[in-house]
Motif scaffolding. Structure first.
Motif, short mmCIF file in Angstrom:
data_model
loop_
_atom_site.label_atom_id
_atom_site.label_comp_id
_atom_site.label_asym_id
_atom_site.label_seq_id
_atom_site.Cartn_x
_atom_site.Cartn_y
_atom_site.Cartn_z
N ILE A 8 12.60 10.80 8.08
CA ILE A 8 12.26 9.45 7.61
C ILE A 8 13.24 8.43 8.19
O ILE A 8 12.91 7.25 8.32
CB ILE A 8 12.23 9.40 6.08
CG1 ILE A 8 11.53 8.12 5.60
CG2 ILE A 8 13.63 9.51 5.49
CD1 ILE A 8 11.26 8.08 4.11
N GLY A 9 14.42 8.89 8.58
CA GLY A 9 15.36 8.01 9.27
C GLY A 9 14.79 7.52 10.60
O GLY A 9 14.99 6.36 10.98
N ASP A 10 14.08 8.39 11.34
CA ASP A 10 13.43 7.98 12.59
C ASP A 10 12.38 6.90 12.31
O ASP A 10 12.25 5.93 13.05
CB ASP A 10 12.77 9.19 13.26
CG ASP A 10 13.78 10.25 13.64
OD1 ASP A 10 14.84 9.90 14.18
OD2 ASP A 10 13.50 11.44 13.39
N PHE A 11 11.63 7.11 11.22
CA PHE A 11 10.58 6.15 10.85
C PHE A 11 11.18 4.79 10.49
O PHE A 11 10.74 3.74 10.99
CB PHE A 11 9.78 6.70 9.68
CG PHE A 11 8.81 5.73 9.09
CD1 PHE A 11 7.59 5.46 9.72
CD2 PHE A 11 9.09 5.08 7.90
CE1 PHE A 11 6.70 4.56 9.18
CE2 PHE A 11 8.19 4.19 7.34
CZ PHE A 11 6.99 3.93 7.98
N ILE A 12 12.22 4.78 9.65
CA ILE A 12 12.82 3.51 9.23
C ILE A 12 13.46 2.81 10.43
O ILE A 12 13.34 1.58 10.59
CB ILE A 12 13.86 3.75 8.12
CG1 ILE A 12 13.20 4.36 6.89
CG2 ILE A 12 14.55 2.44 7.75
CD1 ILE A 12 14.18 4.80 5.81
N ALA A 13 14.12 3.57 11.30
CA ALA A 13 14.77 2.97 12.47
C ALA A 13 13.75 2.30 13.39
O ALA A 13 13.95 1.17 13.86
CB ALA A 13 15.55 4.05 13.23
N GLN A 14 12.64 2.98 13.63
CA GLN A 14 11.64 2.42 14.54
C GLN A 14 10.96 1.20 13.92
O GLN A 14 10.71 0.21 14.61
CB GLN A 14 10.60 3.48 14.89
CG GLN A 14 9.74 3.10 16.08
CD GLN A 14 9.37 4.32 16.91
OE1 GLN A 14 9.98 5.37 16.78
NE2 GLN A 14 8.38 4.16 17.76
N ARG A 15 10.68 1.26 12.63
CA ARG A 15 10.07 0.11 11.96
C ARG A 15 11.03 -1.09 11.94
O ARG A 15 10.62 -2.23 12.15
CB ARG A 15 9.66 0.48 10.55
CG ARG A 15 8.27 1.08 10.44
CD ARG A 15 7.22 -0.05 10.61
NE ARG A 15 5.93 0.48 10.96
CZ ARG A 15 5.08 1.02 10.08
NH1 ARG A 15 5.42 1.12 8.81
NH2 ARG A 15 3.92 1.45 10.49
N THR A 16 12.29 -0.84 11.66
CA THR A 16 13.28 -1.92 11.61
C THR A 16 13.44 -2.56 12.99
O THR A 16 13.57 -3.78 13.12
CB THR A 16 14.62 -1.39 11.10
OG1 THR A 16 14.41 -0.71 9.85
CG2 THR A 16 15.62 -2.53 10.89
N THR A 17 13.42 -1.72 14.03
CA THR A 17 13.50 -2.24 15.40
C THR A 17 12.28 -3.10 15.71
O THR A 17 12.40 -4.19 16.27
CB THR A 17 13.60 -1.08 16.39
OG1 THR A 17 14.78 -0.31 16.11
CG2 THR A 17 13.66 -1.59 17.82
N ARG A 18 11.11 -2.64 15.34
CA ARG A 18 9.88 -3.39 15.58
C ARG A 18 9.91 -4.76 14.89
O ARG A 18 9.45 -5.75 15.44
CB ARG A 18 8.68 -2.61 15.05
CG ARG A 18 8.04 -1.68 16.04
CD ARG A 18 6.72 -1.28 15.47
NE ARG A 18 5.94 -0.48 16.38
CZ ARG A 18 4.67 -0.19 16.18
NH1 ARG A 18 4.06 -0.65 15.10
NH2 ARG A 18 3.99 0.53 17.03
N GLU A 19 10.46 -4.78 13.69
CA GLU A 19 10.46 -6.02 12.92
C GLU A 19 11.53 -6.99 13.38
O GLU A 19 11.59 -8.12 12.91
CB GLU A 19 10.63 -5.70 11.43
CG GLU A 19 9.43 -4.96 10.85
CD GLU A 19 9.64 -4.54 9.40
OE1 GLU A 19 10.74 -4.80 8.86
OE2 GLU A 19 8.71 -3.97 8.83
N GLY A 20 12.38 -6.55 14.31
CA GLY A 20 13.37 -7.44 14.89
C GLY A 20 14.43 -7.89 13.92
O GLY A 20 14.89 -9.05 13.97
N TYR B 58 18.04 -8.18 12.57
CA TYR B 58 19.38 -8.09 13.11
C TYR B 58 20.34 -7.46 12.10
O TYR B 58 20.14 -7.56 10.89
CB TYR B 58 19.88 -9.47 13.53
CG TYR B 58 19.15 -10.00 14.74
CD1 TYR B 58 19.44 -9.51 16.01
CD2 TYR B 58 18.15 -10.96 14.60
CE1 TYR B 58 18.75 -9.97 17.12
CE2 TYR B 58 17.47 -11.43 15.70
CZ TYR B 58 17.76 -10.94 16.96
OH TYR B 58 17.08 -11.38 18.04
N LEU B 59 21.39 -6.87 12.64
CA LEU B 59 22.33 -6.13 11.82
C LEU B 59 22.96 -7.01 10.75
O LEU B 59 23.15 -6.58 9.60
CB LEU B 59 23.41 -5.50 12.71
CG LEU B 59 24.48 -4.68 12.00
CD1 LEU B 59 23.87 -3.51 11.25
CD2 LEU B 59 25.52 -4.19 13.01
N ASN B 60 23.30 -8.25 11.10
CA ASN B 60 23.93 -9.14 10.13
C ASN B 60 23.06 -9.37 8.90
O ASN B 60 23.57 -9.64 7.81
CB ASN B 60 24.26 -10.49 10.78
CG ASN B 60 25.41 -10.37 11.76
OD1 ASN B 60 26.19 -9.42 11.69
ND2 ASN B 60 25.51 -11.33 12.68
#
Length: 521
Positions: free
Chosen positions: A147-159, A161-163
């Protein structure tokens, strides 16, 4: 494919947060079970043209016009749900058994004394359980994706930022209306981390190295949907029966789930989700039954949508242990307590076409066909502004078809045998059922199920102790196959899979024993 980007959709007017209500929530609250008295359920619920039973109020209220006396009745059930889950070759089974009071009704008859025209009026009030949410589910396997792969890819897609994923005592990103709750929880609890070589820190990866060696998913669902019906019907010359029902529906749903992953060494991660939904809806049912000859009845009914006002209460917690993060291997986070979402749901309407044939007073056969357009489900906020999820509903859902067949034979004037069958198609389109369509997460809840056709086999007996007092017994066996996705597959715009998980196959068998006591006067 569906548009990517931030996709959350429900404005929480009271707190300024976003917590999405998705297409799967709309579908869950739009479904109905076989319900009513033991007599009607033993005949597969095919009572649209028969009437003379309290179940008519929830389907074709013209059936109340068939009554020639007043009646009070109640139905109790003994229920068991057995769920088998098979995930990457591993099989798990769970059971849930409970006893319920399913319905209670009072119907009163007012004869006019006329030989033709309006011969009588019938008033009915009832509460009737139309849907049960009661099951335990456990599935374990090795799907090869975290599920970490899923969250990472979704978060990347949504743009994101880390801050924007940081929080401190003065700021919680769970209150930021521009963020996905699952991304925030995933980052704060250690499931995802930014890729070091990306300058703007808007590209993420799973914090774990490799796939989980074992994944376990558990879920419990509880509570029900109950209708409170107020009906009026009339009899015109024993040839035409007309009826109407005002329905007030109460919904109470509770879900708790846990997604648990273990990796090599001591590494692990889990996400707990708790969701409570409650609300009230109103609806109207209209119906007519025509009796062209003594041996035949024809019925048609319209059941309006249920217009719900709903409130969701939610809570989630995530925790990980990643041994390679020497300074802080264990991380945990949770959503703020006491948060809720308010929204509205319009369920689909329903048309019911029925016919019943009689062989004197000895036997009868009845057939119902129900047509429901699930693509008309509609979600809005409390102010009436539509959600983007409605586009997904139109794309992923279509018509639902239900065929009900029932028969009854009276072996003596006091004793009757009954049987029935129901075939209910899935309104989900094939692309969704086969995992070829993305399903966007609702808040922190990423899991969902897709359903195949449902079958019911029913049987029962009835005995009249006196002209006034009777008892009916029914057995209902429901067979349902579903597919559980702990999270959605992710596809690129060209349709290629960027992330694909093997789902869990569910076989859900429900047995019910229903006992109805009634008294006519």
């Amino acid at each position: 494919m569906k548009k990517t980007g931030i996709y959350i959709g429900t404005l929480l007017l009271s707190s300024g947060m976003l917590f999405a209500q998705g297409e799967m929530d709309a579908y869950r609250y739009s479904q109905l079970d076989l319900n009513g008295t033991a007599r009607s359920m033993s005949m597969g619920g095919a009572f649209g043209a028969l009437g003379g039973d309290m179940s008519a109020m929830s389907h074709n209220p013209a059936g109340l016009g068939v009554y020639r006396s007043s009646e009070v009745q109640t139905t109790m059930t003994l229920n068991n749900t057995h769920t088998n889950a098979t995930w990457t070759g591993t099989r798990n089974s769970e059971n849930r058994t409970w006893v319920d009071l399913d319905n209670f009704s009072y119907i009163t008859y007012f004869p006019t004394g006329k030989e033709s025209g309006i011969k009588g009026w019938n008033l009915g009030i009832a509460f009737n359980k139309v849907k049960d949410f009661n099951r335990n589910l456990k599935s374990t396997g090795n799907p090869g994706v975290s599920i970490g792969d899923f969250i990472a890819q979704r978060t990347t897609r949504e743009g994101i930022y880390l801050n924007d994923l940081f929080s401190d005592d003065s700021y919680s990103p769970y209150y930021n209306s521009n963020l996905s709750w699952l991304s925030v929880l995933g980052y704060e609890s250690g499931f995802i981390t930014p890729k070091e070589d990306v300058p703007k820190n808007a590209v993420y990866r799973s914090s774990f190295s490799g796939a989980p060696q074992r994944t376990a998913f558990t879920m419990t669902e509880r509570s029900s949907i109950i209708e409170y019906n107020f009906s009026l019907a009339t009899n015109i010359s024993d040839r035409v029966f007309l009826g109407a029902t005002l329905g007030i529906t109460g919904l109470d749903y509770r879900m708790a789930s846990r997604h648990d992953e273990t990796f090599t060494g001591e590494d692990y991660g889990y996400i707990d989700n708790n969701l409570e939904s409650e609300g009230v809806a109103y609806s109207v049912n209209l119906g007519v039954i025509v009796r062209p000859i003594d041996a035949l009845r024809l019925g048609i009914a319209y059941n309006s949508p249920k217009w719900y006002s709903l409130t969701d209460y939610f809570y989630a917690k995530g925790e990980t242990y990643v041994s390679s993060y020497i300074s802080q291997p264990k991380m945990e986070a949770k959503t703020p307590l006491g948060q809720y979402a308010e929204y509205r749901l319009r369920t689909p309407d329903r048309w019911i076409f029925s016919m019943a044939g009689f062989i004197g007073n000895f036997a009868l056969v009845s057939l119902d066909y129900e047509l429901t357009n699930y693509s008309s489900m509609y979600l809005t906020d409390r102010q009436g502004y539509a959600y983007g999820d409605n586009k997904d509903i139109r794309e992923d859902f279509g018509l639902g078809h239900t065929v009900k067949l029932g028969a009854e034979v009276k072996l003596t004037p006091q004793f009757a045998l009954r049987a029935g069958y129901i075939l209910q198609s899935s309104p989900m389109k094939e692309l969704l059922r086969n995992g070829g369509q993305e399903v966007f997460p609702v808040g922190t809840v990423s899991h969902f199920t897709v359903a195949e056709a449902t079958n019911y086999c029913t049987a029962g007996v009835g005995y009249r102790f006196t002209p006034n007092f009777y008892m009916d017994l029914a057995y209902i066996f429901r067979i349902q196959n579903e597919t559980l996705y702990p999270f959605s597959n992710i596809y690129a715009e060209n349709g290629t899979a960027e992330l694909k998980i093997e789902p869990s196959d569910l076989s859900i068998n429900t047995s019910r024993m229903a006992l109805t006591f009634g008294y006519k006067f």
